[in-house]
Design a protein around this motif. Structure first.
Motif: not given
Length: 519
Positions: A89-111
């Motif tokens: 209910r108290k969201i302080v950050r949000r965003g979008v990352e694009t991933t694909g085969p070059e990253l093994g479909h992994s997501v790393h969000v560095e805050l």
């Protein structure tokens, strides 16, 4: 514990929050392939006073042979949210990352830019699918002496048993988790059999290609107990040997007498897959066969965690890498386990430290262990005993630094140990300058036992070793300004699920009093 049942309709539904890393609405994101892409769970790591890394990896078909988890060659936009409450209910950050085969479909969000010393909750969405929620936290302010609850473990061979120890670790709800290597194993099914047999099997061949390693990590990460441990707290990780090849050393494979023409390609693939599957920063992303994994992560002024890499820079093991051996090459002072550059880095970190506790998070036994009963001597050349000159230089840099308290945390050996670190192990009069805590494995070695036939003789020949237990488990620690308390936690069996957790020993290290005291 984290509540289940958060609904997808709640994602991106809170007004007045910060959108980062994206121009465009969620409805414009490419559709994920059919099925749940969050089968590998979520994780966080590398806590700093102002942020951390959030991680997930998309896989609708985790065990796909190509290692791409059913995601193929497409790119996918993955939304993420960070909140200060479990209900989002108290969201302080949000965003979008694009991933694909070059990253093994992994997501790393560095805050960055978050409040120091507080708890957060996070989750991801791809298309209409919502991930499980994870809990994480920022480190305290740099000057704070905030107590720390931390658990550490190592060596989780999927075939050798169920990951119950991870589930029990998650139930401890620590502030931080350290994994000290052998997160996954490279063998094909049946090549490494635990006493009593293997209750489950690896899929795929021995890992040598990028696709092999990605598939193997995916198999491990489908385990719900491992997912629970990742979701409960931020992790700090270092690899050991089985993430690449048993007992590898720099550019030398396990069996150099049988050359592997593809070993450097194998090492490159293994390190790339390791980064893809761990909550690590961009600074740790490998370049070719090299990965800068050694680093310091601080928990205010309470503790500095100096995470070591004892594989990429070591000289090849002496004595033909034979366990319980000795030879002239072993004592050559020029040989190094962490390499000369990392030795210098360790000395510099000790010299700069303002922390109450300096902690080496590393892979192989630091203290001397003579495994030959009586007058003979025999060592493990794959540990620091194979490089005693290197160990002496690290110890000397510690004593020269005048830093306050030294604690070494270790994995690798599939048993719980506790030891006093002496300035020189072969000198009975040498002072104790620190303490070593060794965690048993999550599963490796099967159910284990309370002791082994050679336990009494090993302890008699190594009086600085204060504790041994051969069950599986982890170590639970509590850091305060006055002491560190370590509980050696065990599960009585792993070859079937559902084991309880039990305490087998508790030790205390007091501020400015090197050495272990049994509680």
């Amino acid at each position: 514990m984290l509540r289940a049942g958060l609904t997808a309709s709640a994602v991106l539904a809170v007004p007045g929050t910060v959108l980062t890393g994206l121009a465009g609405a969620a409805s414009a994101a490419p559709a994920a392939p059919p099925g749940n892409p969050f089968t590998l769970g979520v994780a966080s790591g590398e806590p700093a006073p102002d942020g951390m890394v959030l991680w997930t990896r998309l896989a609708t078909d985790p065990l796909a042979e190509d290692g791409l988890g059913g995601m193929g060659g497409r790119n996918t936009e993955v939304e993420w949210e960070l909140a200060t409450d479990e209900g989002f209910r108290k969201i302080v950050r949000r965003g979008v990352e694009t991933t694909g085969p070059e990253l093994g479909h992994s997501v790393h969000v560095e805050l960055a830019g978050l409040t120091a010393g507080r708890e957060y909750f996070y989750r991801f969405r791809a298309g209409k699918e919502l991930s499980p929620a994870g809990r994480t936290r920022t480190a305290p302010p740099a000057s704070a002496m905030q107590p720390l609850s931390m658990c550490f473990t190592s060596c989780s061979q999927y075939e050798h048993g169920f990951f119950t120890a991870y589930a029990r670790l998650a139930e401890e709800e620590p502030d931080l988790v350290l994994h000290l290597g052998d997160y996954q194993y490279e063998y094909t099914a049946g090549d490494y059999v635990a006493p009593g047999g293997n209750p489950r099997n690896h899929v795929g061949p021995e890992t040598e290609t990028l696709g092999n390693y990605r598939q193997r990590y995916a198999q491990y990460k489908t385990d719900p107990d491992l997912q629970a441990a990742h979701a409960v707290a931020p992790w700090l990780v270092v690899f050991d040997d089985h993430e690449v090849d048993n007992n590898w050393a720099d550019e030398v494979p396990e069996h150099p007498e049988t050359p592997q023409p593809n070993f450097l390609a194998r090492r490159e693939a293994a390190l790339r897959a390791y980064w893809e599957n761990m909550p690590l920063r961009r600074a740790q992303r490998p370049k070719g066969i090299d990965m800068r994994l050694y680093r310091t992560v601080s928990w205010g002024r309470m503790a500095n965690f100096h995470m070591l890499d004892t594989r990429q820079y070591r000289g090849d093991q002496p004595c033909d890498d034979k366990f319980n051996s000795d030879c002239t090459a072993r004592t050559d002072p020029a040989r190094s386990l962490p390499g000369s550059a990392q030795e210098k880095w360790i000395a510099d970190e000790f010299r700069r430290s303002q922390a109450r506790w300096d902690v080496l998070g590393q892979q192989v036994f630091f203290s001397q262990v003579d495994f030959t009963p009586g007058a003979g001597r025999g060592f493990n050349p794959d540990a620091w005993d194979g490089y005693p000159g290197s160990r002496d230089r690290v110890v000397d840099s510690w004593t020269a630094s005048k830093a306050r308290n030294l604690l070494v945390l270790t994995g690798d050996v599939h048993a719980h140990w506790a030891a006093d670190i002496k300035q020189r192990f072969d000198d009975p009069a040498a002072p104790v300058i620190g303490s070593e805590l060794v965690s048993s494995s999550v599963t490796s070695g099967g159910d284990g036992s309370e002791t082994r036939a050679d336990t009494a003789s090993t302890l008699a020949d190594n009086p600085h070793i204060r504790f041994y237990n051969n069950r599986r488990g982890y170590v639970r620690t509590k850091f305060t300004p006055t002491e560190v308390t370590a509980d050696f936690r065990v599960v009585p069996f792993v070859q079937r699920p559902g084991a309880p957790v039990e305490n087998r020993g508790t030790f205390v290290v007091q501020d400015r009093k090197p050495g272990l005291q049994q509680a």
